[in-house]
Every structure is written in structure tokens, then in C-alpha cells.
Scaffold this active site. Sequence first.
Site, PDB file in Angstrom:
ATOM      1  N   HIS A 169       4.911  -0.685   1.092  1.00 31.82           N
ATOM      2  CA  HIS A 169       4.636   0.719   0.754  1.00 31.82           C
ATOM      3  C   HIS A 169       5.042   1.669   1.889  1.00 31.82           C
ATOM      4  CE1 HIS A 169       3.160   2.732  -2.670  1.00 31.82           C
ATOM      5  NE2 HIS A 169       1.871   2.793  -2.408  1.00 31.82           N
ATOM      6  N   ASN A 196       2.327   6.846  -6.766  1.00 30.70           N
ATOM      7  CA  ASN A 196       1.231   7.761  -6.420  1.00 30.70           C
ATOM      8  C   ASN A 196       1.621   8.808  -5.383  1.00 30.70           C
ATOM      9  OD1 ASN A 196      -0.607   6.669  -8.212  1.00 30.70           O
ATOM     10  ND2 ASN A 196      -1.292   5.129  -6.757  1.00 30.70           N
TER      11      ASN A 196
END
Length: 189
Positions: A22, A113
Site C-alpha cells: 500500500h 480508499n
Amino acid sequence: MTKQWIFAGLGNPGKAYETHRHSIGFYAIEQLRQAFNLPALKTKGRIALSQGDVEGHSILLACPLAYMNVSGQALAPLVHFYKDAKLVVIHDDLDLACGHMRFKQGGGTGGHNGLRDLHRFIGPEYARIRLGIGHPGDKQAVHEYVLSPFSVSERQGVEKSVHTLICAIDLLLTGKEDLFIQTLHQHKA
């Protein structure tokens, strides 16, 4: 031709997250910083920043010092202050094989997100460099997967793709966007 650029890498702040899939956007920003020979990133509010000139262009490298789902909140003040700068967000992408890249202007979030929060605070009209991290194959495993480190072979693929990005970045800065896109899209890890 754009003279001021903001390259913003997405990731999660802190040592515990720096090797995670990420946080590939943070890795890319640090590699760009070294390649451009810019000063070390310094904390200013909720962002780590480095600034300098590259090929006659003012470059800001930014990493939000907020977790992925609130990246937009952290980046919004910078983007609004430099409203005439071209924003390029560098982020992980589950839909691309590890080591593959794509360039895109605007569009949806793809369920990411960090992008979702960026859309909320600055809108969808920014450029993206999507860095592939692969997919675990099971939607239920995604959360754990993005918060795990790359394997050795995956890391090598990531390093090669970011090296290609660095070598091609002058094409983007000098207005040769089509050639920049072609270079990124043809790269094979």
C-alpha cells in the site's frame, strides 16, 4: 506547458508500513527525490515535502502523513494553495500485475480508499500513475494483502518499474505525454 508540478505518493506513514504494498507511492516519491537530487522530505503540517527545480520546472514531492483513507484531507491544503500546479498522484493498484504501470488522467477510484478521499476533497480531475501490486485472488484477503510486504521477486519488479518511471519522467515534464504513457504501458517487469 506546465511549469509547476506536484507529485504526491500515497501510502501509510511510519516505519511499520514502509515496505507494504500500500505504500508503494511513498517508495516512488523517495526514488524520484533521489533521482532529481532534491532535498530530504521535511514535515510541514500533515505532509512530508521536498521542493526544487528540475529541467526548468518547479517540482513539489509530497507524501501525506496520514493514513491512506484520509490522504485527501492531508493533501487538499497543498493542492489548493498551488492551484495552478499539475497534480500527479502515484498509488498502488490491485488490478495491475506487480511491476506494471499505467498513466491516467481523471476517472473513478476503482475502490481505492486513498483515491476516494482525494475525490472527496479535491475532485477527480488529477493525473495518476498506477503502480501494480497484483491481487491476492480473493476479495476477502485484500486488506491483509495490501498491508503486507512484497516478496523478493516482486520487489525487484517494483524497483525496475520505478526505474523506468524515473527515466521517462522528463517526457511528462516536457509535454511529451503520449510518449510518456507509451513508455510506462510498454514496460514489462
